[in-house]
Design an enzyme around this catalytic site. Structure first.
Site, mmCIF file in Angstrom:
data_model
loop_
_atom_site.group_PDB
_atom_site.id
_atom_site.type_symbol
_atom_site.label_atom_id
_atom_site.label_comp_id
_atom_site.label_asym_id
_atom_site.label_seq_id
_atom_site.Cartn_x
_atom_site.Cartn_y
_atom_site.Cartn_z
ATOM 1 N N CYS A 15 -2.940 -2.565 8.374
ATOM 2 C CA CYS A 15 -2.626 -1.259 8.974
ATOM 3 C C CYS A 15 -2.176 -1.473 10.419
ATOM 4 C CB CYS A 15 -3.844 -0.335 8.939
ATOM 5 S SG CYS A 15 -4.697 -0.310 7.354
ATOM 6 N N CYS B 21 0.834 -1.212 0.000
ATOM 7 C CA CYS B 21 0.000 0.000 0.000
ATOM 8 C C CYS B 21 0.863 1.254 0.000
ATOM 9 C CB CYS B 21 -0.943 0.018 1.195
ATOM 10 S SG CYS B 21 -0.100 0.232 2.767
ATOM 11 N N ASP C 225 2.494 2.512 2.518
ATOM 12 C CA ASP C 225 2.513 3.217 3.797
ATOM 13 C C ASP C 225 3.734 2.827 4.619
ATOM 14 O OD1 ASP C 225 0.195 4.370 3.047
ATOM 15 O OD2 ASP C 225 -1.100 3.078 4.237
ATOM 16 N N CYS D 228 -2.039 5.538 6.112
ATOM 17 C CA CYS D 228 -3.477 5.751 6.134
ATOM 18 C C CYS D 228 -3.942 6.138 7.533
ATOM 19 C CB CYS D 228 -4.186 4.490 5.672
ATOM 20 S SG CYS D 228 -4.221 3.233 6.949
HETATM 21 FE FE1 FES Z 1 -1.739 0.547 4.271
HETATM 22 FE FE2 FES Z 1 -3.441 1.323 6.090
HETATM 23 S S1 FES Z 1 -3.796 1.184 3.955
HETATM 24 S S2 FES Z 1 -1.372 0.887 6.352
#
Ligand code: FES
Length: 157
Positions: free
Chosen positions: A108, A35, A37, A64
């Site tokens: 997450c 993602c 992140d 996120c």
């Molecule tokens: Fe990747 Fe939340 S969408 S950490």
């Protein structure tokens, strides 16, 4: 809005423990290539009743809202825990009042758990402060994206 969403929103309205601890004893950084992140966590220990416990935990997230909300909860929960107790907290325990994460948001929470485990693995007094100075500018650039495949949470050097 689901109760999970409203709890996330509540946590985001006043996120706790954001930002670096300059004299941290430990720091951990993980990124999710899937993602994009990233999350970094700092831990500062103290002596209490003859035990070495976490005095402060903080985080910085390039991620996120759920990851930020979980990190806010987790850094609150970590205060007063020994490294061993912290090591045994599961991703679902770290979510605190947010409760269980929806399936799409499990990673997450794992990002927060990964940063904590990475910090605990790197726990050596003074080490994080030295590393932070050299790593911070490269944090965003150090994330590697992986095309396709399954989710990986990877510790970053
Ligand atoms: Fe990747 Fe939340 S969408 S950490």
């Amino acid at each position: 809005m689901s109760s999970f969403e409203s709890k996330v929103r509540e946590a985001l309205a006043n996120p706790q423990n954001q930002g670096e601890i300059p004299d941290a004893d430990a720091m951990g950084t993980v990124g999710s290539p899937e993602c994009g992140d990233m999350l970094r966590m700092w831990l500062k220990f103290t002596e209490k009743d003859g035990k070495r416990v976490i005095d402060r935990a903080s985080f910085q997230a390039f991620g996120c809202q759920t990851a930020i909300a979980v990190a806010s909860m987790a850094t609150e929960l970590l205060r007063g825990k020994t490294a061993d107790e912290a090591k045994h907290l599961t991703a679902s325990e770290l979510t605190g009042d947010l409760g269980p994460l929806p399936p799409m948001k499990i990673h997450c929470g794992q990002l927060v758990e990964g940063a904590l485990r990475n910090a605990l693995d790197n726990d050596s007094p003074g080490a994080a402060a030295v590393e932070t100075g050299t790593m911070a500018p490269t944090l965003a650039s150090s994330l590697q994206r992986k095309a396709g495949g399954t989710l990986r949470i990877v510790p970053l050097d």
